[in-house]
Design a protein around this motif. Structure first.
Motif, PDB file in Angstrom:
ATOM      1  N   GLU A 161       0.729  -1.176  -0.050  1.00  0.00           N
ATOM      2  CA  GLU A 161       0.006  -0.207  -0.113  1.00  0.00           C
ATOM      3  C   GLU A 161       0.898   1.309  -0.080  1.00  0.00           C
ATOM      4  OE1 GLU A 161      -1.277  -2.393   2.733  1.00  0.00           O
ATOM      5  OE2 GLU A 161       0.709  -1.941   3.555  1.00  0.00           O
ATOM      6  N   SER A 162       0.198   2.380  -0.232  1.00  0.00           N
ATOM      7  CA  SER A 162       1.126   3.680  -0.222  1.00  0.00           C
ATOM      8  C   SER A 162       1.560   3.787   1.330  1.00  0.00           C
ATOM      9  CB  SER A 162       0.460   4.735  -0.802  1.00  0.00           C
ATOM     10  OG  SER A 162       1.378   6.007  -0.506  1.00  0.00           O
ATOM     11  N   PRO A 163       3.055   3.926   1.601  1.00  0.00           N
ATOM     12  CA  PRO A 163       3.235   4.123   3.013  1.00  0.00           C
ATOM     13  C   PRO A 163       2.853   5.661   3.492  1.00  0.00           C
ATOM     14  CG  PRO A 163       5.224   4.454   1.333  1.00  0.00           C
ATOM     15  CD  PRO A 163       4.121   3.999   0.696  1.00  0.00           C
ATOM     16  N   TRP A 164       2.565   6.514   2.614  1.00  0.00           N
ATOM     17  CA  TRP A 164       2.181   7.742   2.851  1.00  0.00           C
ATOM     18  C   TRP A 164       0.887   8.354   2.813  1.00  0.00           C
ATOM     19  CZ3 TRP A 164       6.258  10.073  -1.153  1.00  0.00           C
ATOM     20  CH2 TRP A 164       7.554   9.546  -0.920  1.00  0.00           C
ATOM     21  N   ASN A 165      -0.118   7.456   2.997  1.00  0.00           N
ATOM     22  CA  ASN A 165      -1.513   7.710   3.280  1.00  0.00           C
ATOM     23  C   ASN A 165      -1.981   7.910   4.519  1.00  0.00           C
ATOM     24  OD1 ASN A 165      -1.986   7.409   0.623  1.00  0.00           O
ATOM     25  ND2 ASN A 165      -2.719   5.476   0.537  1.00  0.00           N
ATOM     26  N   GLU A 166      -1.038   7.390   5.897  1.00  0.00           N
ATOM     27  CA  GLU A 166      -1.493   7.582   7.072  1.00  0.00           C
ATOM     28  C   GLU A 166      -0.536   8.554   7.854  1.00  0.00           C
ATOM     29  OE1 GLU A 166      -4.210   6.560   8.143  1.00  0.00           O
ATOM     30  OE2 GLU A 166      -4.801   5.200   6.178  1.00  0.00           O
ATOM     31  N   ALA A 167      -0.717   8.823   8.854  1.00  0.00           N
ATOM     32  CA  ALA A 167       0.342   9.689   9.729  1.00  0.00           C
ATOM     33  C   ALA A 167       1.192   8.705  10.258  1.00  0.00           C
ATOM     34  CB  ALA A 167      -0.351  10.163  10.961  1.00  0.00           C
ATOM     35  N   PRO A 168       2.568   9.211  10.385  1.00  0.00           N
ATOM     36  CA  PRO A 168       2.754  10.748  10.278  1.00  0.00           C
ATOM     37  C   PRO A 168       3.148  11.176   8.942  1.00  0.00           C
ATOM     38  CG  PRO A 168       4.979   9.560  10.892  1.00  0.00           C
ATOM     39  CD  PRO A 168       3.843   8.529  10.471  1.00  0.00           C
ATOM     40  N   TYR A 169       3.222  10.332   7.824  1.00  0.00           N
ATOM     41  CA  TYR A 169       3.743  11.004   6.604  1.00  0.00           C
ATOM     42  C   TYR A 169       2.651  11.678   5.570  1.00  0.00           C
ATOM     43  CZ  TYR A 169       6.882   7.318   7.949  1.00  0.00           C
ATOM     44  OH  TYR A 169       7.751   6.618   8.693  1.00  0.00           O
ATOM     45  N   ALA A 170       1.439  11.299   5.896  1.00  0.00           N
ATOM     46  CA  ALA A 170       0.058  12.353   5.228  1.00  0.00           C
ATOM     47  C   ALA A 170       0.510  13.535   5.436  1.00  0.00           C
ATOM     48  CB  ALA A 170      -1.081  11.525   5.631  1.00  0.00           C
ATOM     49  N   ASN A 171       0.527  14.330   4.442  1.00  0.00           N
ATOM     50  CA  ASN A 171       0.473  15.960   4.470  1.00  0.00           C
ATOM     51  C   ASN A 171       1.698  16.474   5.262  1.00  0.00           C
ATOM     52  OD1 ASN A 171      -1.956  15.936   2.956  1.00  0.00           O
ATOM     53  ND2 ASN A 171      -3.027  15.472   5.032  1.00  0.00           N
ATOM     54  N   ALA A 172       2.813  15.646   5.120  1.00  0.00           N
ATOM     55  CA  ALA A 172       3.994  16.289   5.899  1.00  0.00           C
ATOM     56  C   ALA A 172       4.843  17.101   5.274  1.00  0.00           C
ATOM     57  CB  ALA A 172       4.833  14.902   6.481  1.00  0.00           C
ATOM     58  N   ALA A 173       4.668  16.866   3.832  1.00  0.00           N
ATOM     59  CA  ALA A 173       5.437  17.768   3.074  1.00  0.00           C
ATOM     60  C   ALA A 173       4.864  18.580   2.236  1.00  0.00           C
ATOM     61  CB  ALA A 173       6.247  16.575   2.084  1.00  0.00           C
ATOM     62  N   GLU A 174       5.736  19.573   1.497  1.00  0.00           N
ATOM     63  CA  GLU A 174       5.403  20.616   0.527  1.00  0.00           C
ATOM     64  C   GLU A 174       4.446  20.156  -0.737  1.00  0.00           C
ATOM     65  OE1 GLU A 174       7.462  23.792  -2.402  1.00  0.00           O
ATOM     66  OE2 GLU A 174       8.474  22.309  -1.446  1.00  0.00           O
ATOM     67  N   LYS A 175       3.451  20.903  -0.894  1.00  0.00           N
ATOM     68  CA  LYS A 175       2.559  20.393  -2.052  1.00  0.00           C
ATOM     69  C   LYS A 175       2.239  21.768  -2.886  1.00  0.00           C
ATOM     70  CE  LYS A 175       0.594  16.015  -0.652  1.00  0.00           C
ATOM     71  NZ  LYS A 175      -0.449  15.298  -0.216  1.00  0.00           N
ATOM     72  N   ASN A 176       1.886  21.496  -4.167  1.00  0.00           N
ATOM     73  CA  ASN A 176       1.745  22.890  -4.890  1.00  0.00           C
ATOM     74  C   ASN A 176       0.240  23.146  -4.722  1.00  0.00           C
ATOM     75  OD1 ASN A 176       0.364  21.103  -6.773  1.00  0.00           O
ATOM     76  ND2 ASN A 176       2.232  21.084  -8.062  1.00  0.00           N
ATOM     77  N   ALA A 177      -0.220  24.173  -5.425  1.00  0.00           N
ATOM     78  CA  ALA A 177      -1.560  24.572  -5.484  1.00  0.00           C
ATOM     79  C   ALA A 177      -2.488  23.511  -5.708  1.00  0.00           C
ATOM     80  CB  ALA A 177      -1.630  25.915  -6.240  1.00  0.00           C
ATOM     81  N   LEU A 178      -2.132  22.564  -6.734  1.00  0.00           N
ATOM     82  CA  LEU A 178      -2.747  21.513  -7.248  1.00  0.00           C
ATOM     83  C   LEU A 178      -2.904  20.417  -6.419  1.00  0.00           C
ATOM     84  CD1 LEU A 178      -2.457  22.005 -11.121  1.00  0.00           C
ATOM     85  CD2 LEU A 178      -4.483  22.935  -9.511  1.00  0.00           C
ATOM     86  N   GLY A 179      -2.154  20.319  -5.330  1.00  0.00           N
ATOM     87  CA  GLY A 179      -1.865  19.158  -4.256  1.00  0.00           C
ATOM     88  C   GLY A 179      -1.161  18.379  -4.869  1.00  0.00           C
ATOM     89  N   GLY A 180      -0.100  18.602  -5.902  1.00  0.00           N
ATOM     90  CA  GLY A 180       1.010  17.896  -6.299  1.00  0.00           C
ATOM     91  C   GLY A 180       2.273  17.823  -5.360  1.00  0.00           C
ATOM     92  N   LEU A 181       2.860  17.000  -5.313  1.00  0.00           N
ATOM     93  CA  LEU A 181       4.102  16.870  -4.571  1.00  0.00           C
ATOM     94  C   LEU A 181       5.402  17.120  -5.365  1.00  0.00           C
ATOM     95  CD1 LEU A 181       4.929  15.935  -1.528  1.00  0.00           C
ATOM     96  CD2 LEU A 181       5.387  13.622  -2.342  1.00  0.00           C
ATOM     97  N   SER A 182       5.989  18.352  -4.935  1.00  0.00           N
ATOM     98  CA  SER A 182       7.149  18.622  -5.688  1.00  0.00           C
ATOM     99  C   SER A 182       8.503  17.579  -5.582  1.00  0.00           C
ATOM    100  CB  SER A 182       7.556  19.927  -5.006  1.00  0.00           C
ATOM    101  OG  SER A 182       8.237  19.972  -3.781  1.00  0.00           O
ATOM    102  N   LEU A 183       9.424  17.671  -6.390  1.00  0.00           N
ATOM    103  CA  LEU A 183      10.621  16.929  -6.195  1.00  0.00           C
ATOM    104  C   LEU A 183      11.346  17.109  -4.783  1.00  0.00           C
ATOM    105  CD1 LEU A 183      12.756  14.736  -7.183  1.00  0.00           C
ATOM    106  CD2 LEU A 183      14.136  16.832  -8.221  1.00  0.00           C
ATOM    107  N   ASP A 184      11.387  18.200  -4.126  1.00  0.00           N
ATOM    108  CA  ASP A 184      11.850  18.369  -2.821  1.00  0.00           C
ATOM    109  C   ASP A 184      10.922  17.879  -1.857  1.00  0.00           C
ATOM    110  OD1 ASP A 184      14.168  20.018  -3.672  1.00  0.00           O
ATOM    111  OD2 ASP A 184      13.198  21.878  -3.243  1.00  0.00           O
ATOM    112  N   GLY A 185       9.508  18.018  -2.101  1.00  0.00           N
ATOM    113  CA  GLY A 185       8.840  17.329  -1.345  1.00  0.00           C
ATOM    114  C   GLY A 185       8.862  15.820  -1.166  1.00  0.00           C
ATOM    115  N   PHE A 186       8.896  15.260  -2.241  1.00  0.00           N
ATOM    116  CA  PHE A 186       9.228  13.849  -2.597  1.00  0.00           C
ATOM    117  C   PHE A 186      10.382  13.419  -1.815  1.00  0.00           C
ATOM    118  CE2 PHE A 186      10.499  10.170  -5.279  1.00  0.00           C
ATOM    119  CZ  PHE A 186       9.591   9.566  -5.097  1.00  0.00           C
ATOM    120  N   LEU A 187      11.618  14.035  -2.038  1.00  0.00           N
ATOM    121  CA  LEU A 187      12.790  13.602  -1.400  1.00  0.00           C
ATOM    122  C   LEU A 187      12.515  13.769   0.094  1.00  0.00           C
ATOM    123  CD1 LEU A 187      15.385  14.856  -4.006  1.00  0.00           C
ATOM    124  CD2 LEU A 187      14.493  12.539  -3.783  1.00  0.00           C
TER     125      LEU A 187
END
Length: 619
Positions: free
Chosen positions: A346-372
């Motif tokens: 399953e996606s490891p980032w769907n639940e806490a503490p990883y969900a919504n922990a990183a930077e996302k753009n205005a459309l909710g996309g995860l940038s390369l910096d946020g991904f890394l």
């Protein structure tokens, strides 16, 4: 059955339970001795079935049980230790069949025995042929209610009818369980099974054309079953798929859809061992996760060491990001992220503490910096999980090459620099001081006037650009207070002293900074004097004023990183710590005076001896 248990080495433990007189002991003895017993004891000792009785050659131990009230505790213990349970009823006593759904199956659930159940109708030879009924008709409603039932079978120990089959089905249910693979209600493969088979398909698709050619199918067959497929067999397999599912085969070969269809077909036909053989050949356990032998070995580290991704792993992730950024917008949207993790359980980032922990753009996309940053975050919190997911998404290197253990933080302080690329910053402060706003600002979230109490741990992760490509340092503590509230400052100072005292007593000193939040409000009267006095007394930088509301952060994140890079400069000292340090300084100086005095005395004695020798010679 536990996912970590190896049935190939420990064997399968089958517990037989049911009402008194339903034929439990006769069933076991006949299976073990291949003859019907004339005298049957009330309860048999643990019985080992011959290893050559079944094709897997896995040891099977059968446990007989008593259903009497005085033995109910022992029965419960045995059931809880079972890998599979055989529940018996007597074919000539319909009331014992009713007891399965009114007592035995509910009792297994009450005891939380979550193992496969085989229902065995014994004494088939004694049933009145005039009252013969369809087993499927009788058992179908019970099996609908109790999904843990794997198989129902009728047998006769006296006439040797289907006795080995009872234990074969029980062993098979343990070694090749249905539940992890197939949703019987929906009649579909379960999501985790689909994800594992998709990963295996991709590993077998060497030319990456989205289909398994005849050669790739043959390689797969040899790897999993140690035998090649004949050309006619390959043609036959593809014909079966194409007839039922045209999109399962294309001009290049068997597609992923066709591959999944085949496995669903095997399972529907009761050939679960085929799919399990494939999964286990690729390292999966009963939870459809990679086994421990496929993953990162235990990491040895001290409390003041952390784990980071290596440059090799980071470069792999950069390539993965580019590959799955299908629309080329420099960010991974929810669909692209799901696609990326579609070969993980399953996606490891769907639940806490990883969900919504990183930077996302205005459309909710995860940038390369946020991904890394998310990967760095997962690695520092749970390196084994991080490497496991790297393998799921295609990392082919040695698992140990994906991570490195950092230098000890004590060494960092002595060397006055850090070799880390990732650090953890712990944020302390009283209620409504502005802690959450500080975290939100790190990942670019808008300031909100609405106060939301923090009731559990909250995380934020991001990259912070530093001049000259500077490295991040060891863990750093930030103490946030509301600069317009004197009591907020008092509480933040108490927390700072507590953290500093803990570091002095344990030897794990932590670099500290003070953040004066809500700088847009009127400061409390003695704010400057109090904060200046405390920061000077403790030997750390003056509080950093910020206003999240006005977007004025006073370079706070760079200053956090800069302080963390040079951890020896930002260690706070308490009065007790200063007194202790002064005492050690005086003690060391005293010892030095004693040592010098001793050295002088020795040199003086040596000089005297030389002098005396010369005097005696000259005379």
């Amino acid at each position: 059955m536990s996912a970590t248990k190896s049935t190939s080495t420990t064997g399968v433990r089958i517990v037989v339970a049911g009402d008194r007189g339903t034929g439990k002991s006769s069933l076991i003895i006949t299976a073990a001795a291949e003859s019907f017993p004339t005298n049957v004891p009330p309860v048999l000792p643990p019985t080992r079935l011959p290893e050559d009785m079944f094709p897997e050659h896995v040891p099977v131990t059968v446990i007989d049980t008593s259903s009497s009230l005085e033995n109910r505790g022992k029965l419960a213990d045995e059931l809880k230790r079972a890998d599979a349970v055989v529940l018996t009823y007597a074919c000539d006593e319909p009331s014992t069949l009713d007891r399965l759904s009114t007592f035995w199956l509910p009792e297994l659930r009450r005891l939380e025995v979550k193992v496969p159940v085989i229902v065995a109708g014994c004494k088939l030879d004694l049933r009145d042929e005039q009252q013969a009924v369809s087993l499927e008709l009788v058992m179908s409603p019970i099996m609908q209610q109790f999904r843990e039932i794997e198989t129902c079978i009728e047998c006769s120990a006296y006439k040797h009818i289907q006795i080995p089959e009872v234990f074969y089905y029980a062993q098979k249910a343990v070694l090749h369980p249905t539940a992890p693979l197939f949703d019987q209600e929906a009649q579909t493969l379960k999501p985790r099974c689909v994800r594992a088979l998709k990963r295996i398909f991709i590993l077998c698709d060497h030319d990456r054309d989205g289909a398994l050619s005849d050669a790739e199918l043959n390689d797969f067959q040899v790897k999993c079953f140690n035998a090649p497929l004949q050309p006619s067999e390959i043609v036959g397999v593809k014909r079966v798929v194409q007839e039922k599912l045209p999109e399962g085969v294309n001009e290049n070969g068997l597609t992923l859809t066709g591959f999944l269809f085949l496995h669903a077909l095997f399972i529907e036909k009761g050939r679960l061992e085929t799919t399990w053989t494939v999964l286990r050949k690729y390292g999966y356990n009963n939870d459809i996760r990679l086994g421990d032998d496929q993953l990162l070995p235990p990491i040895k580290r001290t409390p003041d060491q952390s784990v980071e991704l290596t440059s090799e792993a980071v470069e792999f992730l950069r390539g993965v990001f580019t590959l799955f950024d299908s629309d080329g917008d420099g960010a991974l949207n929810a669909h692209e992220l799901e696609d990326l993790f579609s070969t993980a359980p399953e996606s490891p980032w769907n639940e806490a503490p990883y969900a919504n922990a990183a930077e996302k753009n205005a459309l909710g996309g995860l940038s390369l910096d946020g991904f890394l940053s998310e990967w760095a975050f997962m690695t520092i919190l749970d390196p084994v999980l991080s490497v496991e997911n790297l393998i799921y998404i295609g990392y082919a290197g040695d698992p140990s090459s994906a991570v490195r253990v950092t230098r000890k933080r004590r060494v960092d302080r002595k060397k006055q620099s850090s070799d880390r690329n990732v650090f953890q910053c712990f944020v302390f402060g009283p209620k409504e001081a502005g802690k959450s706003s500080l975290l939100h600002s790190l990942v670019g979230r808008q300031f909100s006037e609405v106060y939301t109490p923090t009731t559990e741990e909250r995380y934020a992760v991001n990259t912070v650009d530093q001049p000259d490509d500077a490295l991040a340092a060891c863990d750093i503590a930030v103490f946030v207070h509301d600069s317009s509230n004197g009591s907020s400052w008092t509480r933040a100072t108490e927390l700072l002293v507590q953290v500093a005292s803990h570091g002095e007593s344990t030897g794990y000193e932590v670099p500290c900074l003070i953040v004066a939040a809500k700088d847009d409000l009127e400061p409390y009267p003695t704010a400057i004097q109090d904060s200046t006095r405390v920061s000077q007394d403790m030997g750390i930088e003056a509080p950093i004023p910020i206003s999240t509301k006005l977007g004025d952060f006073n370079n706070v994140f760079r200053r956090i990183v800069r302080a963390a890079e040079h951890p020896h400069l930002s260690i706070p000292e308490t009065e007790a710590g200063k007194t202790r340090k002064q005492y050690h300084r005086v003690l060391n100086r005293s010892l030095m005076v004693v040592s010098v005095g001793a050295a002088v005395a020795i040199v003086g004695l040596a000089a005297y001896r030389v002098y005396a020798t010369r005097k005696n010679t000259s005379s």
